[in-house]
Design a protein around this motif. Structure first.
Motif, mmCIF file in Angstrom:
data_model
loop_
_atom_site.group_PDB
_atom_site.id
_atom_site.type_symbol
_atom_site.label_atom_id
_atom_site.label_comp_id
_atom_site.label_asym_id
_atom_site.label_seq_id
_atom_site.Cartn_x
_atom_site.Cartn_y
_atom_site.Cartn_z
ATOM 1 N N ILE A 36 31.907 47.254 31.233
ATOM 2 C CA ILE A 36 31.303 46.351 32.217
ATOM 3 C C ILE A 36 29.843 46.079 31.878
ATOM 4 O O ILE A 36 29.358 44.947 31.968
ATOM 5 C CB ILE A 36 31.432 46.936 33.635
ATOM 6 C CG1 ILE A 36 32.907 46.993 34.042
ATOM 7 C CG2 ILE A 36 30.641 46.109 34.644
ATOM 8 C CD1 ILE A 36 33.165 47.709 35.360
ATOM 9 N N CYS A 40 28.085 42.394 31.000
ATOM 10 C CA CYS A 40 27.062 41.845 31.901
ATOM 11 C C CYS A 40 25.721 41.596 31.222
ATOM 12 O O CYS A 40 24.881 40.872 31.761
ATOM 13 C CB CYS A 40 26.852 42.786 33.093
ATOM 14 S SG CYS A 40 28.243 42.834 34.237
ATOM 15 N N ARG A 55 30.788 39.235 38.258
ATOM 16 C CA ARG A 55 31.702 40.321 37.893
ATOM 17 C C ARG A 55 31.836 41.338 39.028
ATOM 18 O O ARG A 55 32.917 41.911 39.238
ATOM 19 C CB ARG A 55 31.214 41.001 36.612
ATOM 20 C CG ARG A 55 31.312 40.102 35.398
ATOM 21 C CD ARG A 55 30.806 40.777 34.121
ATOM 22 N NE ARG A 55 30.585 39.795 33.082
ATOM 23 C CZ ARG A 55 31.535 39.257 32.329
ATOM 24 N NH1 ARG A 55 32.798 39.625 32.504
ATOM 25 N NH2 ARG A 55 31.251 38.362 31.406
ATOM 26 N N SER A 59 35.397 41.809 40.684
ATOM 27 C CA SER A 59 36.007 43.135 40.552
ATOM 28 C C SER A 59 36.421 43.699 41.906
ATOM 29 O O SER A 59 37.491 44.312 42.034
ATOM 30 C CB SER A 59 35.032 44.087 39.856
ATOM 31 O OG SER A 59 34.780 43.671 38.526
ATOM 32 N N THR A 102 36.689 41.637 33.473
ATOM 33 C CA THR A 102 36.281 42.893 34.091
ATOM 34 C C THR A 102 37.253 43.299 35.208
ATOM 35 O O THR A 102 37.630 44.475 35.331
ATOM 36 C CB THR A 102 34.869 42.753 34.689
ATOM 37 O OG1 THR A 102 33.994 42.255 33.693
ATOM 38 C CG2 THR A 102 34.361 44.083 35.191
ATOM 39 N N ILE A 128 32.109 50.124 38.749
ATOM 40 C CA ILE A 128 31.569 48.757 38.789
ATOM 41 C C ILE A 128 30.055 48.780 38.992
ATOM 42 O O ILE A 128 29.301 48.113 38.272
ATOM 43 C CB ILE A 128 32.249 47.950 39.923
ATOM 44 C CG1 ILE A 128 33.731 47.785 39.644
ATOM 45 C CG2 ILE A 128 31.578 46.585 40.069
ATOM 46 C CD1 ILE A 128 34.527 47.264 40.845
#
Length: 328
Positions: A36, A40, A55, A59, A102, A128
């Protein structure tokens, strides 16, 4: 470290730190935090912020969509297809499609565990948050582009000065040995400079206007005018007194392409030049008429050239664009 090298180190470091933190917390699927973080981290702060936000939202939506579908339909291979058929249209509607990859990782965690429990939700939310948070922290510092943009400005001014001097030389002597290389190189430089200016703007989250970008757009418009002037120069095959007057003006204008100058002074000079043309005797031959007509057209284009510069400086003066460096 700039460019590719800096971003590579930042990405590698961010992934490693995210995995380390997730592993310290003894999270399941802790390596996903690194994935992740990598996804990003972008070239600019604004892109990283937007990517992280999309994301994060995607997510969370994906996590609860997967939990609901799997618990209702069952943990079977076809349930994955159902989840994706529900989830992907939602991301498209919310314009957060960059978060699909993701989210699929998170949703497959639920499928792998074969259960949707509060403990799993906490685990996935922490993964996350860690991945997104580390990515944002890694993008707090991004090397400034403003020094490079200042260098581009100086180099571009040198090209413009040379072009104007070559125009003056041709009008005065009729020699056509100049290849026009500076125009081609100035156009290529402008392309690079505008891209760099956009990147510089995107490194400022709350800034939506950038003087550098508008400066280079202004020079691009001026370069278009200079390109239009080149065919006009070749139509002047008869030397008249007015040609020397215009050549002198171009030499002065070329010398004035430097920091601190404004277009106002040269617009006044150009107006005086036009007035002088009007007070001269009318052409006595066809050749003289055609030469003076071409010169008059060149004067008109120069007036547009200077108006473009003046408009940019007036806009900057009254604060429509935020200053981002010294302007010429």
């Amino acid at each position: 470290m700039r460019g590719f090298g800096y971003r590579t180190m930042k990405t590698a470091g961010g992934a490693a730190v995210a995995i380390w933190i997730a592993e310290l917390l003894q999270l399941d699927f802790y390596v996903s935090a690194g994935i992740i973080a990598v996804l990003c981290i972008q070239k600019t702060r604004r892109k990283s912020f937007v990517s992280a936000w999309e994301r994060l939202i995607a997510s969370v939506i994906g996590l609860f969509t997967a939990g609901l579908v799997f618990e209702v339909v069952g943990y079977a291979f076809y349930s994955v297809a159902i989840v994706l058929m529900i989830f992907i249209p939602i991301t498209v509607r919310l314009k957060i499609t960059s978060g699909i990859v993701t989210s699929i990782v998170i949703m497959l965690h639920v499928y792998t565990m074969q259960s949707f429990t509060p403990a799993l939700v906490v685990n996935e939310m922490l993964i996350i948050v860690i991945g997104v948070g580390i990515a944002l922290l890694m993008n707090v510092y991004i090397p400034s582009n403003e020094k490079i943009l200042d260098e581009y400005q100086v180099e571009l001014e040198q090209y413009f000065s040379r072009i104007l001097k070559e125009f003056a030389h041709f009008i005065r002597t009729g020699e056509d040995s100049w290849t026009g290389r500076e125009i081609t190189e100035a156009a290529a430089l402008l392309h690079r400079a505008k891209n760099r200016a956009v990147q510089n703007l995107e490194n400022h989250i709350l800034r939506y206007e950038d003087t550098y970008y508008h400066y280079f757009k202004m020079r691009e418009k001026q370069l278009d005018i200079l390109e239009r002037m080149m065919p006009l120069l070749t139509t002047i095959d008869y030397h008249v007194k007015q040609a020397d007057m215009l050549a002198s003006f171009l030499d002065d204008l070329a010398e004035g392409v430097q920091p601190g100058n404004t277009a106002h002074r040269y617009l006044e000079q150009l107006e005086e030049l036009k007035q002088s043309y009007k007070e001269m005797n009318l052409p006595s031959t066809r050749e003289e008429f055609e030469a003076r007509a071409s010169l008059a057209h060149l004067v008109y284009e120069l007036d547009l050239y200077l108006q473009v510069k003046q408009q940019f400086r007036l806009t900057k003066k009254y604060g429509v664009f935020k200053a981002a460096g010294s302007q010429r």
